[in-house]
Design an enzyme around this catalytic site. Sequence first.
Site, PDB file in Angstrom:
ATOM      1  N   ARG A  14       0.823  -1.128  -0.609  1.00 49.47           N
ATOM      2  CA  ARG A  14       0.097  -0.043   0.445  1.00 49.47           C
ATOM      3  C   ARG A  14       0.498   1.228   0.022  1.00 49.47           C
ATOM      4  O   ARG A  14       2.312   0.862  -0.035  1.00 49.47           O
ATOM      5  CB  ARG A  14      -0.936  -0.263   1.522  1.00 49.47           C
ATOM      6  CG  ARG A  14      -2.269  -1.180   1.105  1.00 49.47           C
ATOM      7  CD  ARG A  14      -2.594  -1.077   2.874  1.00 49.47           C
ATOM      8  NE  ARG A  14      -3.510   0.143   3.011  1.00 49.47           N
ATOM      9  CZ  ARG A  14      -3.203   0.655   4.507  1.00 49.47           C
ATOM     10  NH1 ARG A  14      -3.256  -0.410   5.053  1.00 49.47           N
ATOM     11  NH2 ARG A  14      -3.606   2.025   5.046  1.00 49.47           N
ATOM     12  N   SER A  16       0.373   3.775   2.712  1.00 48.35           N
ATOM     13  CA  SER A  16       0.381   5.017   3.168  1.00 48.35           C
ATOM     14  C   SER A  16       2.293   4.740   3.725  1.00 48.35           C
ATOM     15  O   SER A  16       2.690   3.856   3.760  1.00 48.35           O
ATOM     16  CB  SER A  16      -0.511   4.600   4.569  1.00 48.35           C
ATOM     17  OG  SER A  16       0.337   3.381   4.632  1.00 48.35           O
ATOM     18  N   LYS A  86      -2.406  -7.552  11.100  1.00 52.38           N
ATOM     19  CA  LYS A  86      -3.994  -7.563  11.385  1.00 52.38           C
ATOM     20  C   LYS A  86      -4.584  -6.852  10.791  1.00 52.38           C
ATOM     21  O   LYS A  86      -6.066  -7.197  10.794  1.00 52.38           O
ATOM     22  CB  LYS A  86      -4.196  -6.419  13.066  1.00 52.38           C
ATOM     23  CG  LYS A  86      -3.536  -4.936  12.880  1.00 52.38           C
ATOM     24  CD  LYS A  86      -3.996  -4.234  14.466  1.00 52.38           C
ATOM     25  CE  LYS A  86      -4.578  -3.230  13.464  1.00 52.38           C
ATOM     26  NZ  LYS A  86      -4.129  -1.878  15.230  1.00 52.38           N
ATOM     27  N   ASP A  87      -4.383  -6.720   9.175  1.00 47.87           N
ATOM     28  CA  ASP A  87      -4.828  -6.299   8.732  1.00 47.87           C
ATOM     29  C   ASP A  87      -5.959  -7.193   6.759  1.00 47.87           C
ATOM     30  O   ASP A  87      -6.010  -7.321   6.738  1.00 47.87           O
ATOM     31  CB  ASP A  87      -4.597  -4.985   7.812  1.00 47.87           C
ATOM     32  CG  ASP A  87      -4.175  -3.307   8.586  1.00 47.87           C
ATOM     33  OD1 ASP A  87      -5.806  -3.277   8.892  1.00 47.87           O
ATOM     34  OD2 ASP A  87      -3.987  -2.558   7.904  1.00 47.87           O
ATOM     35  N   THR A 133     -11.290   6.254  18.439  1.00 45.40           N
ATOM     36  CA  THR A 133     -10.639   4.962  18.652  1.00 45.40           C
ATOM     37  C   THR A 133     -12.598   4.416  17.414  1.00 45.40           C
ATOM     38  O   THR A 133     -13.242   4.964  17.115  1.00 45.40           O
ATOM     39  CB  THR A 133     -11.410   3.944  19.788  1.00 45.40           C
ATOM     40  OG1 THR A 133     -10.927   2.930  18.807  1.00 45.40           O
ATOM     41  CG2 THR A 133     -12.007   3.731  19.799  1.00 45.40           C
ATOM     42  N   SER A 135     -11.571   1.819  16.389  1.00 43.50           N
ATOM     43  CA  SER A 135     -11.869  -0.086  16.447  1.00 43.50           C
ATOM     44  C   SER A 135     -13.138  -0.268  17.697  1.00 43.50           C
ATOM     45  O   SER A 135     -13.085  -0.157  18.687  1.00 43.50           O
ATOM     46  CB  SER A 135     -10.785  -0.394  16.706  1.00 43.50           C
ATOM     47  OG  SER A 135     -10.970  -1.054  17.373  1.00 43.50           O
ATOM     48  N   LEU A 136     -13.779  -1.331  16.808  1.00 46.82           N
ATOM     49  CA  LEU A 136     -15.161  -1.927  18.164  1.00 46.82           C
ATOM     50  C   LEU A 136     -14.427  -2.614  19.208  1.00 46.82           C
ATOM     51  O   LEU A 136     -14.681  -2.377  19.970  1.00 46.82           O
ATOM     52  CB  LEU A 136     -15.866  -3.037  16.913  1.00 46.82           C
ATOM     53  CG  LEU A 136     -16.313  -2.493  15.991  1.00 46.82           C
ATOM     54  CD1 LEU A 136     -17.408  -3.872  15.325  1.00 46.82           C
ATOM     55  CD2 LEU A 136     -17.435  -1.865  16.557  1.00 46.82           C
ATOM     56  N   ARG A 137     -13.226  -3.440  18.592  1.00 48.74           N
ATOM     57  CA  ARG A 137     -12.772  -4.483  19.849  1.00 48.74           C
ATOM     58  C   ARG A 137     -12.014  -3.267  20.538  1.00 48.74           C
ATOM     59  O   ARG A 137     -12.355  -3.233  21.827  1.00 48.74           O
ATOM     60  CB  ARG A 137     -11.009  -4.985  19.082  1.00 48.74           C
ATOM     61  CG  ARG A 137     -10.021  -5.122  20.834  1.00 48.74           C
ATOM     62  CD  ARG A 137      -9.080  -5.826  19.343  1.00 48.74           C
ATOM     63  NE  ARG A 137      -8.614  -4.765  19.253  1.00 48.74           N
ATOM     64  CZ  ARG A 137      -7.815  -4.070  19.095  1.00 48.74           C
ATOM     65  NH1 ARG A 137      -7.293  -3.952  20.865  1.00 48.74           N
ATOM     66  NH2 ARG A 137      -7.143  -2.953  18.644  1.00 48.74           N
ATOM     67  N   ARG A 138     -11.247  -1.427  20.737  1.00 51.36           N
ATOM     68  CA  ARG A 138     -10.840  -1.203  21.527  1.00 51.36           C
ATOM     69  C   ARG A 138     -12.563  -0.606  21.846  1.00 51.36           C
ATOM     70  O   ARG A 138     -11.960  -0.209  23.362  1.00 51.36           O
ATOM     71  CB  ARG A 138     -10.170  -0.209  21.029  1.00 51.36           C
ATOM     72  CG  ARG A 138      -8.793  -0.249  20.451  1.00 51.36           C
ATOM     73  CD  ARG A 138      -7.850   0.482  19.664  1.00 51.36           C
ATOM     74  NE  ARG A 138      -6.959  -0.091  19.232  1.00 51.36           N
ATOM     75  CZ  ARG A 138      -6.289   0.353  17.465  1.00 51.36           C
ATOM     76  NH1 ARG A 138      -6.904   1.337  17.048  1.00 51.36           N
ATOM     77  NH2 ARG A 138      -4.948  -0.314  17.413  1.00 51.36           N
ATOM     78  N   ARG A 155     -10.929   8.915  11.974  1.00 53.33           N
ATOM     79  CA  ARG A 155     -10.266   7.910  10.377  1.00 53.33           C
ATOM     80  C   ARG A 155      -9.018   8.426   9.824  1.00 53.33           C
ATOM     81  O   ARG A 155      -8.520   9.597  10.507  1.00 53.33           O
ATOM     82  CB  ARG A 155     -11.478   7.658   9.723  1.00 53.33           C
ATOM     83  CG  ARG A 155     -12.327   6.515   9.294  1.00 53.33           C
ATOM     84  CD  ARG A 155     -11.969   5.074   9.371  1.00 53.33           C
ATOM     85  NE  ARG A 155     -11.060   4.913   8.507  1.00 53.33           N
ATOM     86  CZ  ARG A 155     -11.511   4.319   7.419  1.00 53.33           C
ATOM     87  NH1 ARG A 155     -12.573   4.166   7.215  1.00 53.33           N
ATOM     88  NH2 ARG A 155     -11.063   3.535   6.704  1.00 53.33           N
ATOM     89  N   GLY A 156      -8.650   8.260   8.741  1.00 55.27           N
ATOM     90  CA  GLY A 156      -7.069   8.570   8.651  1.00 55.27           C
ATOM     91  C   GLY A 156      -6.121   8.055   9.068  1.00 55.27           C
ATOM     92  O   GLY A 156      -5.983   7.173   9.766  1.00 55.27           O
ATOM     93  N   ASN A 157      -5.124   8.267   8.204  1.00 51.02           N
ATOM     94  CA  ASN A 157      -3.727   7.897   8.501  1.00 51.02           C
ATOM     95  C   ASN A 157      -2.878   8.387   9.972  1.00 51.02           C
ATOM     96  O   ASN A 157      -4.075   9.412  10.323  1.00 51.02           O
ATOM     97  CB  ASN A 157      -2.873   7.795   7.539  1.00 51.02           C
ATOM     98  CG  ASN A 157      -2.269   8.875   6.847  1.00 51.02           C
ATOM     99  OD1 ASN A 157      -2.218   9.835   7.904  1.00 51.02           O
ATOM    100  ND2 ASN A 157      -1.879   9.554   5.757  1.00 51.02           N
ATOM    101  N   THR A 160      -3.104  11.911   9.873  1.00 56.50           N
ATOM    102  CA  THR A 160      -4.480  12.610  10.553  1.00 56.50           C
ATOM    103  C   THR A 160      -4.967  12.580  10.929  1.00 56.50           C
ATOM    104  O   THR A 160      -5.442  13.801  11.725  1.00 56.50           O
ATOM    105  CB  THR A 160      -5.276  12.040   8.776  1.00 56.50           C
ATOM    106  OG1 THR A 160      -4.314  11.679   7.795  1.00 56.50           O
ATOM    107  CG2 THR A 160      -6.318  13.207   8.702  1.00 56.50           C
ATOM    108  N   ARG A 161      -4.945  11.552  11.959  1.00 54.31           N
ATOM    109  CA  ARG A 161      -5.314  11.698  12.797  1.00 54.31           C
ATOM    110  C   ARG A 161      -5.289  12.401  14.254  1.00 54.31           C
ATOM    111  O   ARG A 161      -5.063  12.680  15.229  1.00 54.31           O
ATOM    112  CB  ARG A 161      -5.902   9.468  13.313  1.00 54.31           C
ATOM    113  CG  ARG A 161      -6.028   9.119  12.289  1.00 54.31           C
ATOM    114  CD  ARG A 161      -6.145   8.022  13.402  1.00 54.31           C
ATOM    115  NE  ARG A 161      -6.551   6.896  12.104  1.00 54.31           N
ATOM    116  CZ  ARG A 161      -6.932   5.359  12.174  1.00 54.31           C
ATOM    117  NH1 ARG A 161      -7.418   5.187  13.725  1.00 54.31           N
ATOM    118  NH2 ARG A 161      -7.295   4.225  11.417  1.00 54.31           N
ATOM    119  N   CYS A 248     -17.562 -10.384   8.693  1.00 55.64           N
ATOM    120  CA  CYS A 248     -17.768  -9.273   9.311  1.00 55.64           C
ATOM    121  C   CYS A 248     -17.182  -9.040  10.631  1.00 55.64           C
ATOM    122  O   CYS A 248     -16.631 -10.325  11.661  1.00 55.64           O
ATOM    123  CB  CYS A 248     -19.717  -9.162  10.034  1.00 55.64           C
ATOM    124  SG  CYS A 248     -19.587 -10.111  11.389  1.00 55.64           S
TER     125      CYS A 248
END
Length: 320
Positions: A14, A16, A86-87, A133, A135-138, A155-157, A160-161, A248
């Site tokens: 990628r 990024s 993780k991706d 965040t 992430s649903l996990r966090r 969101r964003g790299n 950006t965050r 999902c």
Amino acid sequence: MVASLPRTIRIGSRKSQLALVQTHWVQGELKKAFPDRAFEVHTMNTQGDKILDVALSKIGDKGLFTQELESGMLSGDLDFAVHSLKDLPTRLPEGLMLGCVTERENPADALVLHASHKGKQLDTLPEGAVIGTSSLRRLAQLRYHFPHFQFKDVRGNLNTRLAKLDAGNYDALVLACAGLQRLGMGDRIDQVIPAEISLHAVGQGALGIECRADDGEVLPLLKALEHRPTAFRCYAERAFLRVLEGGCQVPIGVNTVLDGDTLTLTGMVAALDGKRMVRGIKAGPAEEAAEIGAALANQLKGEGAQEILDEIIATLNRDA
Ligand SMILES: NCc1[nH]cc(CCC(=O)O)c1CC(=O)O
């Protein structure tokens, strides 16, 4: 007959900043290990890089950061692709495989504070603090332990965050320690969040290199970068996730410890409201990493995780 030069190996990545740092590290290590071979980096934008205005949890299925690179490998344009493990989905397309897992950075999550909160920790941030965040996990784990915070998508790299944090849109962000460290921003970590509060994502902090399953030339090159202890831990984590997810995004967290030959996996599944959580632990020989992961997943299913998963699927179908 004139000896022909070995072909140039084409690495997919990628675009990024984090992806490029990781890919160039892999390229450098391979050059060191195989000085006679040539390695070339080819970059691509993936779907996940393009869709920046929709919460990741709503996009649903994984493979968002990998599909374009996978097509490149299957068509022969690329020889392998470097991912944040993780991706990388736990089920890969026919014809591709996880060829190498590299040594992991600290897999924990990190708290990064706005300057006005310097010196604070999760325990001492004020009521109502806005935590960023996506992430649903966090989200689920932090809500469970700190119900008095507010949570906002980000969101964003990484840059950006962090810019959004510094601009005052959030009191703090929760990010992976590994990403910050790889980009030379480890000094922005205000707290390494302990596993008792947040179990990390499957594969977090490690690189996963994906290649063609039948490529007898590329696989031995990649194996030179493999870190066996990290690989065992990540095989257990990925087997745990593979059994629990049904295509999902589900709030799932893990922690692994390798002590000699004994691998211990802690895993949890959380409900989206952060009110219920099922957690368990299983240990065994490292060689049986995948069995340990699958066994813990099945154990948790019997202890309430199945109901949580059914609910999440029902919610997604309702919102769709
Ligand atoms: N989903 C985005 C992503 N993919 C990999 C990393 C960080 C590095 C890693 O975990 O290897 C991040 C950013 C984050 O979670 O903060």
